[in-house]
Design a protein around this motif. Structure first.
Motif, PDB file in Angstrom:
ATOM      1  N   GLY A  72       0.773  -1.238   0.000  1.00 52.07           N
ATOM      2  CA  GLY A  72       0.000   0.000   0.000  1.00 52.07           C
ATOM      3  C   GLY A  72       0.801   1.282   0.000  1.00 52.07           C
ATOM      4  N   GLU A  73       2.124   1.202   0.032  1.00 48.57           N
ATOM      5  CA  GLU A  73       2.979   2.392   0.058  1.00 48.57           C
ATOM      6  C   GLU A  73       3.681   2.568  -1.291  1.00 48.57           C
ATOM      7  OE1 GLU A  73       3.236   4.597   2.602  1.00 48.57           O
ATOM      8  OE2 GLU A  73       1.681   3.403   3.563  1.00 48.57           O
ATOM      9  N   PRO A  74       3.758   3.806  -1.791  1.00 52.48           N
ATOM     10  CA  PRO A  74       4.460   4.031  -3.063  1.00 52.48           C
ATOM     11  C   PRO A  74       5.965   3.826  -2.893  1.00 52.48           C
ATOM     12  CG  PRO A  74       3.781   6.114  -2.106  1.00 52.48           C
ATOM     13  CD  PRO A  74       3.208   5.031  -1.236  1.00 52.48           C
ATOM     14  N   VAL A  75       6.554   3.045  -3.800  1.00 49.06           N
ATOM     15  CA  VAL A  75       7.999   2.826  -3.759  1.00 49.06           C
ATOM     16  C   VAL A  75       8.691   3.305  -5.028  1.00 49.06           C
ATOM     17  CG1 VAL A  75       7.887   0.937  -2.091  1.00 49.06           C
ATOM     18  CG2 VAL A  75       7.789   0.417  -4.532  1.00 49.06           C
ATOM     19  N   ALA A  76       7.938   3.469  -6.118  1.00 48.62           N
ATOM     20  CA  ALA A  76       8.526   3.947  -7.363  1.00 48.62           C
ATOM     21  C   ALA A  76       7.406   4.451  -8.261  1.00 48.62           C
ATOM     22  CB  ALA A  76       9.306   2.836  -8.069  1.00 48.62           C
ATOM     23  N   GLY A  77       7.729   5.350  -9.176  1.00 45.43           N
ATOM     24  CA  GLY A  77       6.699   5.863 -10.059  1.00 45.43           C
ATOM     25  C   GLY A  77       7.261   6.737 -11.145  1.00 45.43           C
ATOM     26  N   GLY A  78       6.367   7.287 -11.914  1.00 46.10           N
ATOM     27  CA  GLY A  78       6.729   8.175 -12.996  1.00 46.10           C
ATOM     28  C   GLY A  78       5.484   8.585 -13.752  1.00 46.10           C
ATOM     29  N   ALA A  79       5.690   9.371 -14.781  1.00 48.86           N
ATOM     30  CA  ALA A  79       4.575   9.877 -15.568  1.00 48.86           C
ATOM     31  C   ALA A  79       5.045  10.116 -16.993  1.00 48.86           C
ATOM     32  CB  ALA A  79       4.059  11.179 -14.960  1.00 48.86           C
ATOM     33  N   PHE A  80       4.091  10.376 -17.871  1.00 44.12           N
ATOM     34  CA  PHE A  80       4.445  10.863 -19.199  1.00 44.12           C
ATOM     35  C   PHE A  80       3.444  11.916 -19.618  1.00 44.12           C
ATOM     36  CE2 PHE A  80       1.822   7.150 -20.196  1.00 44.12           C
ATOM     37  CZ  PHE A  80       0.977   7.599 -21.207  1.00 44.12           C
ATOM     38  N   ARG A  81       3.891  12.756 -20.539  1.00 40.82           N
ATOM     39  CA  ARG A  81       3.060  13.820 -21.083  1.00 40.82           C
ATOM     40  C   ARG A  81       3.201  13.827 -22.591  1.00 40.82           C
ATOM     41  NH1 ARG A  81       6.561  18.222 -22.128  1.00 40.82           N
ATOM     42  NH2 ARG A  81       4.925  19.765 -22.147  1.00 40.82           N
ATOM     43  N   ARG A  82       2.261  14.413 -23.253  1.00 42.17           N
ATOM     44  CA  ARG A  82       2.256  14.476 -24.713  1.00 42.17           C
ATOM     45  C   ARG A  82       3.247  15.531 -25.195  1.00 42.17           C
ATOM     46  NH1 ARG A  82      -0.350  17.085 -29.160  1.00 42.17           N
ATOM     47  NH2 ARG A  82      -1.248  15.573 -30.622  1.00 42.17           N
ATOM     48  N   CYS A  83       4.134  15.127 -26.111  1.00 43.62           N
ATOM     49  CA  CYS A  83       5.008  16.094 -26.793  1.00 43.62           C
ATOM     50  C   CYS A  83       4.368  16.481 -28.121  1.00 43.62           C
ATOM     51  CB  CYS A  83       6.380  15.491 -27.075  1.00 43.62           C
ATOM     52  SG  CYS A  83       7.477  15.515 -25.680  1.00 43.62           S
ATOM     53  N   ASP A  84       3.967  15.467 -28.880  1.00 50.31           N
ATOM     54  CA  ASP A  84       3.253  15.665 -30.135  1.00 50.31           C
ATOM     55  C   ASP A  84       2.423  14.412 -30.385  1.00 50.31           C
ATOM     56  OD1 ASP A  84       4.857  13.689 -31.560  1.00 50.31           O
ATOM     57  OD2 ASP A  84       6.390  15.217 -31.872  1.00 50.31           O
ATOM     58  N   ALA A  85       1.805  14.311 -31.532  1.00 48.59           N
ATOM     59  CA  ALA A  85       0.866  13.214 -31.801  1.00 48.59           C
ATOM     60  C   ALA A  85       1.485  11.830 -31.695  1.00 48.59           C
ATOM     61  CB  ALA A  85       0.234  13.400 -33.178  1.00 48.59           C
ATOM     62  N   THR A  86       2.796  11.714 -31.889  1.00 52.71           N
ATOM     63  CA  THR A  86       3.428  10.393 -31.851  1.00 52.71           C
ATOM     64  C   THR A  86       4.480  10.240 -30.750  1.00 52.71           C
ATOM     65  OG1 THR A  86       5.088  11.048 -33.493  1.00 52.71           O
ATOM     66  CG2 THR A  86       3.055  10.025 -34.335  1.00 52.71           C
ATOM     67  N   THR A  87       4.742  11.312 -30.001  1.00 53.02           N
ATOM     68  CA  THR A  87       5.819  11.290 -29.006  1.00 53.02           C
ATOM     69  C   THR A  87       5.313  11.622 -27.606  1.00 53.02           C
ATOM     70  OG1 THR A  87       7.376  12.028 -30.708  1.00 53.02           O
ATOM     71  CG2 THR A  87       8.100  12.218 -28.411  1.00 53.02           C
ATOM     72  N   ALA A  88       5.635  10.750 -26.667  1.00 51.92           N
ATOM     73  CA  ALA A  88       5.367  10.984 -25.246  1.00 51.92           C
ATOM     74  C   ALA A  88       6.695  11.310 -24.576  1.00 51.92           C
ATOM     75  CB  ALA A  88       4.742   9.752 -24.601  1.00 51.92           C
ATOM     76  N   GLU A  89       6.652  12.182 -23.588  1.00 54.38           N
ATOM     77  CA  GLU A  89       7.851  12.519 -22.820  1.00 54.38           C
ATOM     78  C   GLU A  89       7.721  11.944 -21.414  1.00 54.38           C
ATOM     79  OE1 GLU A  89      10.541  16.328 -21.382  1.00 54.38           O
ATOM     80  OE2 GLU A  89       8.486  16.688 -22.037  1.00 54.38           O
ATOM     81  N   LEU A  90       8.673  11.113 -21.035  1.00 49.22           N
ATOM     82  CA  LEU A  90       8.681  10.574 -19.681  1.00 49.22           C
ATOM     83  C   LEU A  90       9.177  11.655 -18.729  1.00 49.22           C
ATOM     84  CD1 LEU A  90      10.111   6.939 -19.964  1.00 49.22           C
ATOM     85  CD2 LEU A  90       7.775   7.761 -20.323  1.00 49.22           C
ATOM     86  N   LYS A  91       8.518  11.741 -17.570  1.00 46.09           N
ATOM     87  CA  LYS A  91       8.877  12.723 -16.556  1.00 46.09           C
ATOM     88  C   LYS A  91       8.784  12.070 -15.181  1.00 46.09           C
ATOM     89  CE  LYS A  91       9.314  16.601 -17.383  1.00 46.09           C
ATOM     90  NZ  LYS A  91      10.548  17.287 -17.718  1.00 46.09           N
ATOM     91  N   ARG A  92       9.490  12.638 -14.230  1.00 45.39           N
ATOM     92  CA  ARG A  92       9.349  12.320 -12.818  1.00 45.39           C
ATOM     93  C   ARG A  92       9.541  10.840 -12.491  1.00 45.39           C
ATOM     94  NH1 ARG A  92       4.184  16.346 -12.277  1.00 45.39           N
ATOM     95  NH2 ARG A  92       5.347  18.233 -12.667  1.00 45.39           N
ATOM     96  N   ILE A  93      10.506  10.221 -13.153  1.00 48.10           N
ATOM     97  CA  ILE A  93      10.845   8.837 -12.829  1.00 48.10           C
ATOM     98  C   ILE A  93      11.514   8.858 -11.456  1.00 48.10           C
ATOM     99  CG2 ILE A  93      12.109   6.781 -13.553  1.00 48.10           C
ATOM    100  CD1 ILE A  93       9.955   7.691 -15.567  1.00 48.10           C
ATOM    101  N   TRP A  94      11.052   8.022 -10.565  1.00 43.35           N
ATOM    102  CA  TRP A  94      11.501   8.092  -9.181  1.00 43.35           C
ATOM    103  C   TRP A  94      11.427   6.727  -8.527  1.00 43.35           C
ATOM    104  CZ3 TRP A  94       8.080   6.937  -5.153  1.00 43.35           C
ATOM    105  CH2 TRP A  94       8.514   7.238  -3.861  1.00 43.35           C
TER     106      TRP A  94
END
Length: 178
Positions: A72-94
């Protein structure tokens, strides 16, 4: 003084959940990540963390924050956001400082890539700071192509950009490069 190594995480012990940035489970990730950036780069890195609005990490285009939970506790994570129609940018890898060296960051990256692929992205882009050799090593080890001179002093480059082209499953179950 002897140190006790963390036991390896077993896949059955970890759960991947998709949560919005506003979820209370995300708070430890952002706090520790901001503290680490401040320690490595000085100044208030928490401001850098607020550079992108939460909406950019929300479906349908933005990535959903993925957390690996253990008991139940977070140990790792991350996110992605849209750069353009075909590219996602990974962010906040932790990965939480008490849970490093267990392969959790690799799993986060793989889960983010999988989710980005499901959402139609065919390329992943990311940057990491020059004072994060662990992140640089992770991205090189997981198949990312550096978009910088790897022989140059990282401090002379600034943010280190990487990319990876995602594969899609072919009907026969074989991966096909898109």
């Amino acid at each position: 003084m002897t140190s006790v190594a963390q036991p390896p995480a077993h896949p059955a012990e970890l759960t991947v959940v998709e949560v919005p940035v506003s979820d209370p489970l995300v708070e430890p990730l952002l706090r520790e990540l901001g503290d680490e950036y401040s320690a490595r780069y000085g100044g208030d890195a928490h401001g850098e963390m607020a550079r992108y609005p939460d909406e950019e990490f929300t479906a349908p285009y933005g990535g959903v924050l993925l957390l690996l939970l253990e008991h139940g506790e977070p140990v790792a994570g991350g996110a992605f956001r849209r750069c353009d129609a075909t590219t996602a940018e990974l962010k906040r890898i932790w990965t939480h400082s008490a849970h490093r060296r267990r392969g959790l960051a690799r799993r986060v990256v793989a889960e983010l890539e999988r989710e980005a692929g499901i959402r139609g992205y065919r390329r992943v882009y990311l940057t990491t700071g020059p004072r994060q050799p662990e992140a640089r090593g992770l991205y090189l080890a997981t198949g990312y192509t550096p978009l910088f001179d790897t022989e140059a002093d990282p401090e002379s480059i600034g943010p280190l950009p990487f990319e990876k082209h995602l594969t899609a499953e072919a009907p026969e179950g074989k991966a096909a490069e898109l």
